[in-house]
Scaffold this motif. Structure first.
Motif, mmCIF file in Angstrom:
data_model
loop_
_atom_site.group_PDB
_atom_site.id
_atom_site.type_symbol
_atom_site.label_atom_id
_atom_site.label_comp_id
_atom_site.label_asym_id
_atom_site.label_seq_id
_atom_site.Cartn_x
_atom_site.Cartn_y
_atom_site.Cartn_z
ATOM 1 N N GLN A 1 0.837 -1.189 0.000
ATOM 2 C CA GLN A 1 0.000 0.000 0.000
ATOM 3 C C GLN A 1 0.878 1.246 0.000
ATOM 4 O O GLN A 1 1.952 1.280 0.612
ATOM 5 N N LEU A 2 0.413 2.260 -0.683
ATOM 6 C CA LEU A 2 1.091 3.558 -0.709
ATOM 7 C C LEU A 2 0.151 4.611 -0.147
ATOM 8 O O LEU A 2 -0.923 4.858 -0.694
ATOM 9 N N GLU A 3 0.517 5.177 0.966
ATOM 10 C CA GLU A 3 -0.277 6.241 1.570
ATOM 11 C C GLU A 3 0.260 7.586 1.103
ATOM 12 O O GLU A 3 1.436 7.914 1.324
ATOM 13 N N LEU A 4 -0.586 8.338 0.439
ATOM 14 C CA LEU A 4 -0.169 9.626 -0.104
ATOM 15 C C LEU A 4 -0.200 10.693 0.980
ATOM 16 O O LEU A 4 -1.133 10.766 1.772
ATOM 17 N N ASP A 5 0.827 11.502 1.012
ATOM 18 C CA ASP A 5 0.876 12.602 1.957
ATOM 19 C C ASP A 5 1.704 13.725 1.361
ATOM 20 O O ASP A 5 2.477 13.525 0.426
ATOM 21 N N PHE B 1 4.245 15.454 2.414
ATOM 22 C CA PHE B 1 5.688 15.455 2.604
ATOM 23 C C PHE B 1 6.396 14.264 1.971
ATOM 24 O O PHE B 1 7.618 14.194 1.967
ATOM 25 N N GLY B 2 5.647 13.288 1.467
ATOM 26 C CA GLY B 2 6.274 12.144 0.820
ATOM 27 C C GLY B 2 6.748 11.063 1.764
ATOM 28 O O GLY B 2 7.476 10.159 1.358
ATOM 29 N N LEU B 3 6.349 11.120 3.047
ATOM 30 C CA LEU B 3 6.774 10.102 4.007
ATOM 31 C C LEU B 3 6.209 8.741 3.628
ATOM 32 O O LEU B 3 6.877 7.716 3.761
ATOM 33 N N GLY B 4 4.967 8.705 3.141
ATOM 34 C CA GLY B 4 4.368 7.445 2.729
ATOM 35 C C GLY B 4 5.118 6.793 1.591
ATOM 36 O O GLY B 4 5.240 5.565 1.520
ATOM 37 N N ILE B 5 5.624 7.613 0.673
ATOM 38 C CA ILE B 5 6.413 7.104 -0.449
ATOM 39 C C ILE B 5 7.664 6.412 0.068
ATOM 40 O O ILE B 5 8.005 5.310 -0.362
ATOM 41 N N TYR B 6 8.350 7.055 0.994
ATOM 42 C CA TYR B 6 9.566 6.469 1.556
ATOM 43 C C TYR B 6 9.249 5.148 2.265
ATOM 44 O O TYR B 6 9.961 4.155 2.087
ATOM 45 N N LYS B 7 8.183 5.129 3.055
ATOM 46 C CA LYS B 7 7.841 3.918 3.806
ATOM 47 C C LYS B 7 7.518 2.756 2.867
ATOM 48 O O LYS B 7 7.950 1.621 3.090
ATOM 49 N N SER B 8 6.754 3.036 1.802
ATOM 50 C CA SER B 8 6.394 1.974 0.860
ATOM 51 C C SER B 8 7.615 1.443 0.145
ATOM 52 O O SER B 8 7.790 0.225 -0.017
#
Length: 209
Positions: free
Chosen positions: A67-71, A73-80
């Motif tokens: 899953q990619l959680e959009l936010d 600051f892009g933190l979700g991108i990094y986590k995914s």
């Protein structure tokens, strides 16, 4: 139009090619597209070349997805990205490392989108006959059957607005030509690491109907 936060990844995603492979030798019967460089990428053939885009027929492929959680600051991108990168670097049922492949793909729903229903995927090399299972519950393997895809390619160091613009152009072109496509989601694909300065390759996709 593509999700803004998700597509930010595609301008700076690192493909981390240092991962060690535990795979079999690839078939030499298929000529890998030049834009894939030294990475393996999904096999396809161009069914029809239009003026500004093409229709491809992709072979069956496997992906590891989260899953990619959009936010903002892009933190979700990094986590995914981190979850998927950990999987290919040994956090799997076999404890093996898997060579990085391309593209990194993002799917963004276009009907009733939210900040939590996008996904990020790594292509799993076809030379790995039996991919190991992920250890995390939020990472899973997908088998994608053969599919027809409309693809618009473009170069340069692309940022969020570039992917959004190209996706919009492609949908307008498809509608103008009355070519049926799945408009419930869009996809974007990144093929280069940040150190690649020239001949960069980016894509936006819509599944053909």
């Amino acid at each position: 139009m593509m999700g803004a936060g998700a597509l930010l990844l595609l301008g700076f995603v690192c493909l981390c090619s240092s991962a060690v492979t535990a795979e079999e030798e690839a078939s030499e019967a298929y000529a890998t597209p030049a834009f894939c460089r030294h990475y393996e990428c999904p096999k396809y053939k161009t069914v029809k070349q239009y003026e500004t885009f093409e229709k491809r027929l992709y072979e069956q492929s496997r992906w590891v997805t989260t899953q990619l959680e959009l936010d903002f600051f892009g933190l979700g991108i990094y986590k995914s990205f981190r979850r998927l990168f950990d999987y290919i670097n040994g956090q799997n049922s076999e404890g093996i490392t898997i060579k990085m492949a391309v593209p990194v793909r993002i799917y963004v729903p276009l009907i009733n989108p939210s900040d939590k229903n996008a996904t990020m995927s790594f292509f799993v090399p076809s030379t790995l006959s039996t991919p190991p299972q992920p250890l995390r519950a939020d990472v899973y393997l997908e088998n994608i059957p053969p599919m027809y895809v409309y693809v618009k390619s473009f170069g340069g160091f692309a940022v969020k607005s570039d992917f959004e613009k190209k996706s919009k152009f492609l949908s307008e072109e498809l509608n103008g030509l009355r070519l049926p496509f799945d408009d419930t989601f869009g996809a974007a694909a990144a093929y280069n690491d940040p150190l690649t300065l020239f001949n960069r390759h980016n894509e936006v996709w819509y599944n053909a109907l």
